[in-house]
Motif scaffolding. Structure first.
Motif, PDB file in Angstrom:
ATOM      1  N   LYS A  62      16.791 -54.378  29.758  1.00 34.59           N
ATOM      2  CA  LYS A  62      15.601 -54.038  28.955  1.00 34.59           C
ATOM      3  C   LYS A  62      14.303 -54.283  29.704  1.00 34.59           C
ATOM      4  O   LYS A  62      13.370 -53.477  29.641  1.00 34.59           O
ATOM      5  N   PHE A  65      14.763 -52.438  33.728  1.00 35.43           N
ATOM      6  CA  PHE A  65      15.122 -51.019  33.777  1.00 35.43           C
ATOM      7  C   PHE A  65      14.930 -50.372  32.401  1.00 35.43           C
ATOM      8  O   PHE A  65      15.897 -49.874  31.803  1.00 35.43           O
ATOM      9  N   PRO A  66      13.721 -50.368  31.878  1.00 34.31           N
ATOM     10  CA  PRO A  66      13.498 -49.853  30.523  1.00 34.31           C
ATOM     11  C   PRO A  66      13.818 -48.370  30.355  1.00 34.31           C
ATOM     12  O   PRO A  66      14.014 -47.898  29.228  1.00 34.31           O
ATOM     13  N   GLU A  67      13.904 -47.622  31.467  1.00 31.15           N
ATOM     14  CA  GLU A  67      14.186 -46.194  31.390  1.00 31.15           C
ATOM     15  C   GLU A  67      15.692 -45.893  31.405  1.00 31.15           C
ATOM     16  O   GLU A  67      16.094 -44.723  31.313  1.00 31.15           O
ATOM     17  N   GLN A  69      19.441 -45.021  30.783  1.00 31.28           N
ATOM     18  CA  GLN A  69      20.091 -44.195  29.763  1.00 31.28           C
ATOM     19  C   GLN A  69      21.582 -44.491  29.625  1.00 31.28           C
ATOM     20  O   GLN A  69      22.177 -44.181  28.596  1.00 31.28           O
ATOM     21  N   GLN A 117      20.964 -38.349  34.850  1.00 36.91           N
ATOM     22  CA  GLN A 117      20.870 -39.517  33.979  1.00 36.91           C
ATOM     23  C   GLN A 117      20.489 -40.762  34.767  1.00 36.91           C
ATOM     24  O   GLN A 117      20.914 -40.957  35.907  1.00 36.91           O
ATOM     25  N   LYS A 118      19.685 -41.601  34.120  1.00 34.10           N
ATOM     26  CA  LYS A 118      19.215 -42.838  34.739  1.00 34.10           C
ATOM     27  C   LYS A 118      20.231 -43.944  34.468  1.00 34.10           C
ATOM     28  O   LYS A 118      20.463 -44.307  33.318  1.00 34.10           O
ATOM     29  N   LEU A 147      18.984 -46.502  38.972  1.00 34.83           N
ATOM     30  CA  LEU A 147      17.766 -47.315  38.927  1.00 34.83           C
ATOM     31  C   LEU A 147      17.936 -48.641  39.646  1.00 34.83           C
ATOM     32  O   LEU A 147      16.984 -49.178  40.204  1.00 34.83           O
TER      33      LEU A 147
END
Length: 213
Positions: A62, A65-67, A69, A117-118, A147
């Motif tokens: 969180k 790596f807030p991005e 998925q 996708q991340k 990420l």
């Protein structure tokens, strides 16, 4: 609740997921004589420790790596941790096999992964970085945007740091070797004069002279 490096180190020591034995070294598969042995699979059998580990990994994803998925676990040690962490975060997950299956669709990546996708890779242990970088390579070849890595523990070896850096991969570990030996000394797992041996080992694991200190 913030899960600290010290708390994770104390937890790992308490269940002997990390075991320090400078007077009677372990032999790694590489032949290196080591004063430390790490088996983070044991966290799965200790509910309170497991809870701290998975909440710590979830916090890392969180915050760092807030991005993200989707989470992808390394095979096999990272699979359970990726699954539990994904459940906490309500995210999809999958895992990367060490090689292609020899039957069916011959998948190496299990779970649905879309191009672009991340992804955050979930790993239990970072040493030289070789294993997790193989996973990153497989994911990148499949079109994933990796990420980085969230792991439970790192030895902090320079070789591992250099390899991750060269590959453009960032890793965040819940705890590390330096913190562990400080906690181990404070908690009475090792003697104060063992610290010098342990620090010499991690500076150059291939040099056995640390045993003579």
């Amino acid at each position: 609740m913030k899960i600290t490096e010290e708390k994770i180190a104390k937890n790992l020591l308490s269940i002997k997921a990390v075991f320090l034995r400078p007077e009677e070294p372990f032999t790694w598969a590489s032949g290196i004589k080591s004063p430390i042995y790490c088996d983070n699979r044991l966290t799965l059998s200790a509910p309170e420790v497991r809870k701290d580990v998975e909440e710590g990994l979830a916090e890392t994803v969180k915050e760092k790596f807030p991005e993200a998925q989707i989470l992808m676990g390394t095979s096999t040690a990272g699979i359970a941790h990726a699954a539990i962490t994904a459940s906490i975060l309500d995210m999809p997950m999958g895992y990367v096999r060490s090689g292609h299956k020899d039957h069916g669709r011959q998948n190496q990546i299990e779970g649905r992964l879309e191009r672009g996708q991340k992804v955050v890779v979930i790993e239990d242990l970072i040493s030289t970085g070789g294993s997790v970088l193989e996973v990153v390579d497989v994911l990148r070849e499949a079109g994933a945007d990796v990420l980085g890595v969230a792991s439970i523990f790192t030895y902090g070896m320079q070789k591992g740091k250099d390899r991750l850096s060269s590959a453009g991969v960032v890793n965040y570990s819940l705890s590390n070797f330096v913190t562990l030996i400080e906690v181990a000394a404070k908690e009475g797992y090792i003697k104060e004069n063992d610290i010098r041996k342990l620090r010499a080992f991690i500076k150059n694991p291939s040099d056995p002279s640390w045993m003579e200190l």
